[in-house]
Design a protein around this motif. Structure first.
Motif: not given
Length: 747
Positions: A448, A450, A453-456
């Protein structure tokens, strides 16, 4: 040209130093390739059955091409680079007749410079001058003699180097080393230098008798090979995974092939436990990949090639918490390898995680004392000695360029910041890049990023990269500083890419994006326009073809997309790569702007013809015109127009004509005509009418809009284009047009 290395643990070739250890003394002949004399010839007298090794070297780092001509003048062998990233050339040959032969040395891309040609009896297998040759002989294999074995006695700590060289073209050799009890200690199929030859490097822990077996892949090969055994105290011994101490608790075996491509094994780990997973292919050409998936479905450990010179895999993982994991055993995604495997699982000390990580972290080593320049975001490592030598001023200019490129790529274009080292910086080396302008290595899968953003992510990677120290011998006319800036932005874009996805199935995207980034970030310092020629000279080749160089040259597709939809669409595509793969990555991106892959490729092929790019004045090529239609007899093409490729036909007819194409259902015609300051694109489908008097110049583009089954899975079709006088009805209308500013001046 830069190089991107994608494998998570990339295999390295465990060869010794470059000195020869053939059975006879080598002689060296000096020569020079000049603009006035681009072909330098050395005459050789060779005997039938005499194995000879011809090797070039150059203090000027001349990128040589070596050709061997027979007594009748025919080309018997030719070599450009003796190994990936090596600018020298090498031919190993065994003549069938005695006579006068000729070695011809030229420079790649019209490069010039001095060289030496080493001529030595026997085979150069990369042994050092301290090596002791045990045996070197020609071996013949056939269905009645599928393998040959030889016993060898080794003292404790002896380093054995076993090598093959195929005399018969296409012979795929294999090697195996067994102990006195018949247990396999080491195996090798391909030695990693781009050939089908094999090499084993093994250090004996104790004195004893060992057995070497040489065969062919599948045991069915027929032909002759040279079989070499030697001990060499200077050979680099690959890391031996069997020396890791631990308690084996499971062994799994199976077969991966077209019927079953993956095995899943549940694995219960307690917090703090460290598991070592080691996968070995035991038959076939299987390229195994290991992945450990957590209870939430996201991967936590991944390995392709483990770093011991083989295609086998291994990883060590310490569980942060107690949970049931899934261990996936599969084959490398971009191939169809198959065979049997053995998977061993052991409990080991947590320090093994750092041991294996160290194999990757230290993959770049400088030829002299390591010096460091620190900037806010980069650690630049360089040396003043040896083949990697540069200067403090040059290293500082690299550091400054990288800082500039980080700002423009992240702040202006909008890329997410890639993953940093533990010190908060990105690590770059100034070194000899072995014939490339630069190279980027993934050294750790972080999974991941970081910074997105909110994408993993599932395969985001941390990297190190190299920028060449002098760019000598590459045939480039641009100043060193310009080449350095182009390489800095190109390689840093690979670092950015790995922050999204280090295993994207649309492999074309890596080099195409990095090359396009050059044109958008460093202005006149860009080097990408030098790549355009490859695709323009062969537009019939499939988009995503695996042929060398096309991924670089097809950066113009990204520019064509940016011209239509803005630069942000390129970033969008990489963001989609996080969760999608292959053609789906691009399809999903184009869905958001209401178009499809075939339509975008069609427009790009037409834009290439029109040369409708801001940088067109410095392109080194225009698209190839395959045919000229100057009569109603039309044009026949027997084959070769691949999926999403195009052929261009110049039209030399006066009046109104009905043009039609006959062939595969995916073929369509477009007329490309210059009218004033525009090049109009007129879709004709399978056929349509055009009045040639409406245009000052007219061509037909035969476009194959069929999609390949997978990226790189390309094949060609033939067609017939016919012309007949047309009466009545209005000619077909243009769907869109391009500026003819550069088209007119380039014709």
């Amino acid at each position: 040209m830069s190089v991107r290395v994608v494998s998570v643990l990339s295999a390295f070739v465990c060869l010794a130093g470059g000195a020869h250890a053939q059975s006879g003394d080598a002689r060296e002949v000096a020569g020079e390739v000049t603009a006035q004399a681009p072909n330098s010839t050395i005459d050789l007298t060779l005997e039938a059955g005499q194995v000879v090794t011809l090797t070039t070297a150059s203090a000027d780092r001349l990128d040589t091409i070596l050709t061997l001509l027979g007594p009748d003048g025919r080309v018997l062998a030719e070599n450009d680079d003796r190994a990936p990233g090596d600018l020298t050339s090498q031919i190993i040959h065994m003549p069938t007749v005695s006579g006068q032969y000729s070695a011809v040395v030229t420079g790649y891309g019209d490069a010039t410079g001095s060289y030496t040609l080493s001529i030595a009896d026997g085979v150069d297998v990369g042994l050092s001058s301290d090596a002791t040759l045990i045996d070197e002989r020609v071996v013949a294999l056939d269905p009645d003699r599928a393998s040959v074995s030889q016993d060898v006695d080794l003292a404790a700590d002896d380093i054995l180097v076993v090598s093959t060289f195929a005399v018969t073209e296409g012979l795929d050799t294999t090697l195996a080393l067994l102990d006195a009890s018949g247990n396999i200690l080491a195996q090798n199929d391909d030695r990693g230098d781009g050939s089908l030859n094999s090499q084993l490097v093994f250090q004996a822990e104790e004195a004893g008798r060992y057995r070497v077996e040489v065969s062919t892949y599948g045991g069915t090969g027929t032909g002759e090979l040279i079989f070499s055994l030697a001990t060499d105290p200077n050979a680099e011994v690959p890391f031996d995974f069997t020396t890791i101490e631990g308690e084996r608790f499971a062994r799994h075996t199976g077969t991966i092939g077209s019927g079953q491509t993956e095995f899943d094994y549940p694995l219960q780990l307690e917090a703090g436990q460290t598991v070592l997973a080691v996968a070995d292919a035991t038959s076939g050409d299987l390229d195994p990949v290991l992945r450990l998936v957590g209870a939430d479905g996201f991967p936590v450990a991944l390995n392709d090639d483990r770093g011991d010179g083989s295609l086998n895999s291994a990883f060590a993982f310490t569980a942060p918490e107690s949970a049931e994991y899934t261990l996936e055993m599969r084959r490398y995604g971009s191939g169809e390898s198959s065979g049997d495997f053995q998977l061993d699982l052991s409990w080991v000390d947590a320090s093994v995680v750092d041991t294996l990580q160290g194999l990757l972290e230290n993959r770049v080593s400088l030829s002299g004392p390591e010096l460091t320049i620190l900037s806010p975001d980069f650690r630049v490592l360089y040396t003043l000695e040896g083949v990697d030598a540069s200067s403090t001023e040059y290293a500082q200019s690299v550091s400054d360029a990288l800082q500039d490129m980080l700002d423009v790529q992240v702040s202006r274009i909008g890329w997410a910041e890639p993953i940093r080292d533990d010190d908060g910086r990105y690590r770059a080396y100034v070194a000899d890049a072995d014939g490339s302008m630069g190279v980027t290595y993934p050294v750790q899968i972080a999974f991941d990023n970081t910074n997105t953003g909110d994408v993993r992510e599932t395969t985001a990677a941390r990297t190190v990269f190299v920028i060449d120290n002098d760019f000598v011998g590459m045939g480039k006319e641009a100043p060193v500083h310009s080449l350095m800036r182009a390489t800095a932005t190109h390689e840093f874009n690979h670092v950015v890419q790995f922050g999204y996805d280090s295993e994207e199935g649309l492999d074309w995207l890596y080099e195409a994006t990095a090359s396009w980034t050059e044109t958008t970030t460093v202005g006149g310092d860009q080097d990408a326009t030098d790549y355009v020629e490859t695709d323009f000279d062969a537009p019939e080749m499939c988009w995503t073809t695996s042929e060398s160089g096309f991924d670089y040259s097809q950066w113009t597709l990204l520019q064509s997309m940016a011209d239509s939809y803005g630069e942000g669409i390129i970033v969008d595509m990489w963001e989609n790569s996080v969760e999608l793969d292959g053609f789906e990555t691009m399809s999903a991106t184009l869905d958001t702007v209401g178009t499809t892959i075939p339509d975008v490729i069609q427009r790009w092929r037409a834009q290439n013809y029109a040369l409708a790019y801001d940088l067109a004045p410095v392109f080194n090529s225009t698209v190839r015109i395959h045919h000229t239609m100057d009569s109603e007899a039309g044009v026949n093409s027997k084959g070769g127009l691949e999926q999403l490729g195009a052929n261009y036909i110049s039209v030399d007819l006066d009046g109104r004509y009905q043009f039609s194409v006959d062939g595969d259902a995916g073929l369509e015609l477009l007329a490309l005509g210059q009218r004033g300051d525009r090049v109009e694109v007129v879709p004709l489908g399978r056929g349509g009418s055009i009045d040639t008097a409406d245009y000052t110049g007219l061509a037909l583009m035969v476009f194959n809009r069929t999609m390949p089954d997978a990226p790189g899975a390309c094949s060609g079709v033939g067609y017939t284009v016919s012309a007949s006088p047309s009466v009545g009805g209005a000619p077909a209308s243009a769907a869109y047009s391009f500026s003819a500013e550069h088209f007119g001046s380039s014709k």
